[in-house]
Every structure is written in structure tokens, then in C-alpha cells.
Design an enzyme around this catalytic site. Sequence first.
Site, PDB file in Angstrom:
ATOM      1  N   TYR A 216      86.991  23.926   4.507  1.00 26.69           N
ATOM      2  CA  TYR A 216      88.088  23.001   4.208  1.00 26.69           C
ATOM      3  C   TYR A 216      87.641  21.545   4.274  1.00 26.69           C
ATOM      4  CZ  TYR A 216      92.184  26.088   4.042  1.00 26.69           C
ATOM      5  OH  TYR A 216      93.136  27.007   3.679  1.00 26.69           O
TER       6      TYR A 216
ATOM      7  N   LYS B  35      81.531  36.835   8.311  1.00 21.70           N
ATOM      8  CA  LYS B  35      80.907  37.497   7.168  1.00 21.70           C
ATOM      9  C   LYS B  35      79.403  37.311   7.369  1.00 21.70           C
ATOM     10  CE  LYS B  35      81.018  39.693   3.224  1.00 21.70           C
ATOM     11  NZ  LYS B  35      81.518  41.071   3.072  1.00 21.70           N
TER      12      LYS B  35
ATOM     13  N   ASP C 270      86.130  41.305   5.383  1.00 20.71           N
ATOM     14  CA  ASP C 270      86.702  42.277   4.436  1.00 20.71           C
ATOM     15  C   ASP C 270      87.259  43.482   5.189  1.00 20.71           C
ATOM     16  OD1 ASP C 270      84.075  42.842   5.142  1.00 20.71           O
ATOM     17  OD2 ASP C 270      83.466  43.557   3.160  1.00 20.71           O
TER      18      ASP C 270
ATOM     19  N   ASP D 247      93.128  31.273   7.370  1.00 19.83           N
ATOM     20  CA  ASP D 247      94.214  30.991   6.425  1.00 19.83           C
ATOM     21  C   ASP D 247      94.662  32.282   5.754  1.00 19.83           C
ATOM     22  OD1 ASP D 247      95.943  29.398   4.762  1.00 19.83           O
ATOM     23  OD2 ASP D 247      94.485  29.671   3.142  1.00 19.83           O
TER      24      ASP D 247
ATOM     25  N   ASP E 101      98.207  34.895   6.651  1.00 14.89           N
ATOM     26  CA  ASP E 101      99.242  35.267   5.681  1.00 14.89           C
ATOM     27  C   ASP E 101      99.407  36.783   5.644  1.00 14.89           C
ATOM     28  OD1 ASP E 101      99.581  32.598   4.876  1.00 14.89           O
ATOM     29  OD2 ASP E 101      99.781  33.171   2.762  1.00 14.89           O
TER      30      ASP E 101
END
Length: 357
Positions: free
Chosen positions: A141, A192, A224, A248, A252
Site C-alpha cells: 500500500y 506467501k 491462498d 484487506d 472482507d
Amino acid sequence: MSKHIVVLAGDGIGPEIVGEAVKVLAAVNEKFGLGITWENQLLGGAAIDAHGVPLPDVTLDAARKADAVLLGAVGGPKWDTIERSIRPERGLLKIRSELNLFANLRPAILYPQLASASSLKPEIVAGLDILIVRELTGGIYFGQPRGVRTLENGERQGFNTDVYSESEIRRIAHVAFQLARQRNKKVLSVDKANVLEVTELWKEITTEVGKEYPDVQLSHMYVDNAAMQLVRAPKQFDVIVTGNLFGDILSDEAAMLTGSIGMLPSASLDQNKKGMYEPCHGSAPDIAGKGVANPLATILSVAMLLRYSFNAEAAAKCIEEAVGKVLDQGLRTPDIYTEGTKKVGTKEMGEAVVAAL
Ligand code: IPM
Ligand code: MG
């Protein structure tokens, strides 16, 4: 000690949901004699319209001086095509960064009354209580360089940089472990590391920090797999700590398990627990101005504000219980509506919470 809040309603449904949250704040302020004062300032598109920038100096100065910030949501189609560096979302990112709010706490708790509103089977989500700890002021970000450049062959190329320094990883890891100690003593670090060096370091540092918390069980998962496990068997998780982008996305996803993203509050804290509190959802331009947005995430954000920044646990609990009561009464905004319950609008929901306090 007087306590002062800066209220940033923002754009889209922001003013509607914040309006209800402030009613709740006013009511508990009175009930518990908290002595809290507040002022409104502009952020996002509203600030662009008034001042030409998404985070005006007056807003930033007021937020710096305040003890806490309550935010609605920013952004909307009106500002999606203006110069990238002054879009509403940049204002949000800048205030997070300027106030050093690196620790973003996003609890995904299933209210039992909403088990049937979840997209998953009730038995998979019943009793769900996850806390996502998202690093909020670093990673892709904020990493430099970033931008869109034109290559020699005339083709445009977009690029961002995912970067985390050891100290940034260490401080968010400590937050996660400390919070886990107050819960079920489990931390899952999401990375990851099989592909990205930056998250390989993330894994190494969280492991190192974990040694200081022998009473907390640390595990690691690739993002994942974590995304899959969240919809397969979400109750295996307690605290999930991860970087800005993964956090983020996963927050959600976790939100949806609880029935609606309209239910989820969040706290963004600095080292001294000064914080900005906001719902996890966005400005929802499609339903803005219609009086149907769910104000509960923002109302629950007020509860988090009272708990974390003002140490007013009784008042925080009172709000959370009031939310439970209105759900018991069967009141539902459209996002959490299921057959047999009573559909209400933003105002009715806010006023019902005030009445239930
Ligand atoms: C969130 C939002 C923001 C983010 C946007 C509005 C910039 O999605 O708080 O999760 O990506 O952090
Ligand atoms: Mg988001």
C-alpha cells in the site's frame, strides 16, 4: 480528563451511518458521564469538493490533537477519475500513515441471531470469533516506487512495491501475540513465503517474536490456503496476523462469514493506543442516500473506541449488548434481512440501538 473525538463522516453512506453512531455515542456519553466532546471534519471526496485535497491540513491537525477519530467511509464514482494522487482513498491512507496507525484490528464475530444470514451453513459459523490483525501502514500500500510508466515500446506498465522492514513486522507481531493472550492463545501468521521474499522475512520475524510468547501457539499459512480455510472451517482460527494487502482481502472474506460486512467494526491503533475507528465496509455509493445502510458496524466501532482508546469497558459492553438486543427484536437492515425478520432502515436501526442502551 476531557476526551475529544474528531468525527469524519466521509462520503457515500458515511454521513448516514456516522449520524446514527454519533446518536449512540451521545447517549452513552450521557448515561456513563464520560465527558466526551467531538467535532466534525472533512475527509475523502467531501474534502476534495471543499478544499481540493482528500486530507486537508485542518482535518489532519484536528485528528492529531484529538484522543480518537471516528470515521465513516470514503470514496465514490464522482472522484474515481480525478488525478490519482488526490483521490479520496489517498486521504484515508495518508491519515492512517500520518497518525502511525499501524495496527488494524478487525474482529469477525458472528452474532448468533445472524447465523442464517451467513453464506455458510450455520454449523460452520456458529460461535465464530476471529480477530484479524492487519498491518496498516506498510507493505504494498505504501511501498516505493509505485506508479504507471510508459515503456520504450510505448506500452504502459503499472508497478507497486511490497516492502516490510523487520521493525514493522516485529511491532505488529507483538500486537497480535498480546491480543491472543487475552483470547484463545493462538496466532496464525499469513504469508506467501513460497513466492515472495518480503513475506519470507515476515514469517521469519513472526517466528522469532513468537518465542517471546511460549504460552501462545503460533502457526503459519500461505494466503491462498488461508482464504480457503476461512470458508472451509473458519472456527479453527483465533488471531490472524498478516500484512496490509492480505489483511484487506481476508478481512472482507471473514466479514461475509458473519452475515454481512455491514456488521464489522475496526480499530486502527498506534503504539500508544490512540486510534481511528471505522466500519470495515466502504462508502457503498450504490445505496448512498437511500437510508438503508446498516449502521451497526459504525456503532460497534464506537464501542471499540470506548474500549481501546478511552478504557470505558462498561460503556463499550453496553453498546454491544444493545446491538444484541435489537437483533433479538428481529430488526434487520436489508443486508442482514432474512425471512421472518423485520426490515428497517438506517435511522430506525440507530434509534433502536439508542433505545436499547
Ligand atoms: C479497507 C478499505 C480501504 C483499504 C480502501 C478504501 C482504501 O478497503 O479499509 O479495508 O484498502 O484499506
Ligand atoms: Mg478493504
